[in-house]
Scaffold this motif. Structure first.
Motif, mmCIF file in Angstrom:
data_model
loop_
_atom_site.group_PDB
_atom_site.id
_atom_site.type_symbol
_atom_site.label_atom_id
_atom_site.label_comp_id
_atom_site.label_asym_id
_atom_site.label_seq_id
_atom_site.Cartn_x
_atom_site.Cartn_y
_atom_site.Cartn_z
ATOM 1 N N ALA A 1 0.839 -1.210 0.000
ATOM 2 C CA ALA A 1 0.000 0.000 0.000
ATOM 3 C C ALA A 1 0.872 1.257 0.000
ATOM 4 O O ALA A 1 0.597 2.215 -0.728
ATOM 5 N N PHE A 2 1.935 1.252 0.794
ATOM 6 C CA PHE A 2 2.820 2.407 0.849
ATOM 7 C C PHE A 2 3.519 2.625 -0.492
ATOM 8 O O PHE A 2 3.642 3.756 -0.963
ATOM 9 N N MET A 3 3.973 1.538 -1.105
ATOM 10 C CA MET A 3 4.634 1.671 -2.405
ATOM 11 C C MET A 3 3.661 2.189 -3.467
ATOM 12 O O MET A 3 4.053 2.945 -4.359
ATOM 13 N N GLY A 4 2.398 1.817 -3.355
ATOM 14 C CA GLY A 4 1.384 2.362 -4.260
ATOM 15 C C GLY A 4 1.240 3.867 -4.090
ATOM 16 O O GLY A 4 1.074 4.603 -5.065
ATOM 17 N N MET A 5 1.324 4.335 -2.833
ATOM 18 C CA MET A 5 1.270 5.776 -2.582
ATOM 19 C C MET A 5 2.491 6.472 -3.182
ATOM 20 O O MET A 5 2.383 7.550 -3.759
ATOM 21 N N VAL A 6 3.648 5.857 -3.004
ATOM 22 C CA VAL A 6 4.883 6.437 -3.544
ATOM 23 C C VAL A 6 4.790 6.515 -5.069
ATOM 24 O O VAL A 6 5.154 7.535 -5.670
ATOM 25 N N ASN A 7 4.279 5.471 -5.703
ATOM 26 C CA ASN A 7 4.146 5.468 -7.165
ATOM 27 C C ASN A 7 3.151 6.511 -7.652
ATOM 28 O O ASN A 7 3.323 7.074 -8.727
ATOM 29 N N LYS A 8 2.077 6.752 -6.861
ATOM 30 C CA LYS A 8 1.109 7.792 -7.223
ATOM 31 C C LYS A 8 1.698 9.185 -7.055
ATOM 32 O O LYS A 8 1.279 10.121 -7.703
ATOM 33 N N GLY A 9 2.623 9.315 -6.141
ATOM 34 C CA GLY A 9 3.222 10.623 -5.893
ATOM 35 C C GLY A 9 2.519 11.417 -4.810
ATOM 36 O O GLY A 9 2.926 12.528 -4.492
ATOM 37 N N HIS A 10 1.468 10.856 -4.227
ATOM 38 C CA HIS A 10 0.752 11.528 -3.135
ATOM 39 C C HIS A 10 -0.041 10.485 -2.351
ATOM 40 O O HIS A 10 -0.240 9.363 -2.807
#
Length: 158
Positions: A45-54
């Protein structure tokens, strides 16, 4: 006769020891699997946030859910008692996350909004009831000479 009774008792003790070993092994293995799955899911989930940029509020609340799950596993690992309050906190956070996502992203609020708010309110009352009950009727562990738990006693405060 003494020999037969001695053999029966020895066999009984061995069976109890082996049974306890199997149950405790499964218990710890299950806790490690649940803990690892929680860590894995939170990292994804955190890596998904990092990939989204926010990070949205939904994402942050999801991380809080993972944090509570991890804390619950840790407490259960240390005490062998499942803290019901943590399950209630997880449910409140999950409903809040759903409520925020539903209202802000999808549709105009309707009666479902009241149901969600009512569910959160009932869960909050449940937390209050559990806190009052645990304060009024605390559980104390009874330990033997080896520090092993023998049972619980419930003492009511005057």
């Amino acid at each position: 006769m003494k020999w037969a009774e001695f053999s029966r008792k020895r066999m009984h003790d061995l069976a109890n020891s082996l049974g306890n070993l199997v149950v405790e092994s499964f218990h710890y293995l299950g806790l490690f699997v649940i803990g690892a799955a929680t860590v894995w899911a939170s990292v994804v989930a955190f890596m998904g946030m990092v990939n989204k940029g926010h990070a949205s509020i939904d994402d942050i609340l999801l991380l809080f859910i993972y944090l509570e799950l991890g804390a619950m596993v840790g407490i259960y690992f240390k005490t062998n008692h499942l803290p019901i309050r943590f399950l209630l906190y997880i449910a409140i956070t999950a409903l809040t996350r759903y409520l925020i996502g539903d209202v802000s992203h999808h549709r105009v609020p309707d009666i479902g909004l009241l149901y969600l708010c009512g569910g959160i309110f009932l869960l909050s009352l449940s937390v209050l009831a559990v806190r009052i009950a645990s304060n009024k009727f605390p559980s104390t562990k009874v330990l033997d000479a080896n520090g092993e738990e023998v049972g619980d006693t419930f003492n009511e405060k005057p």
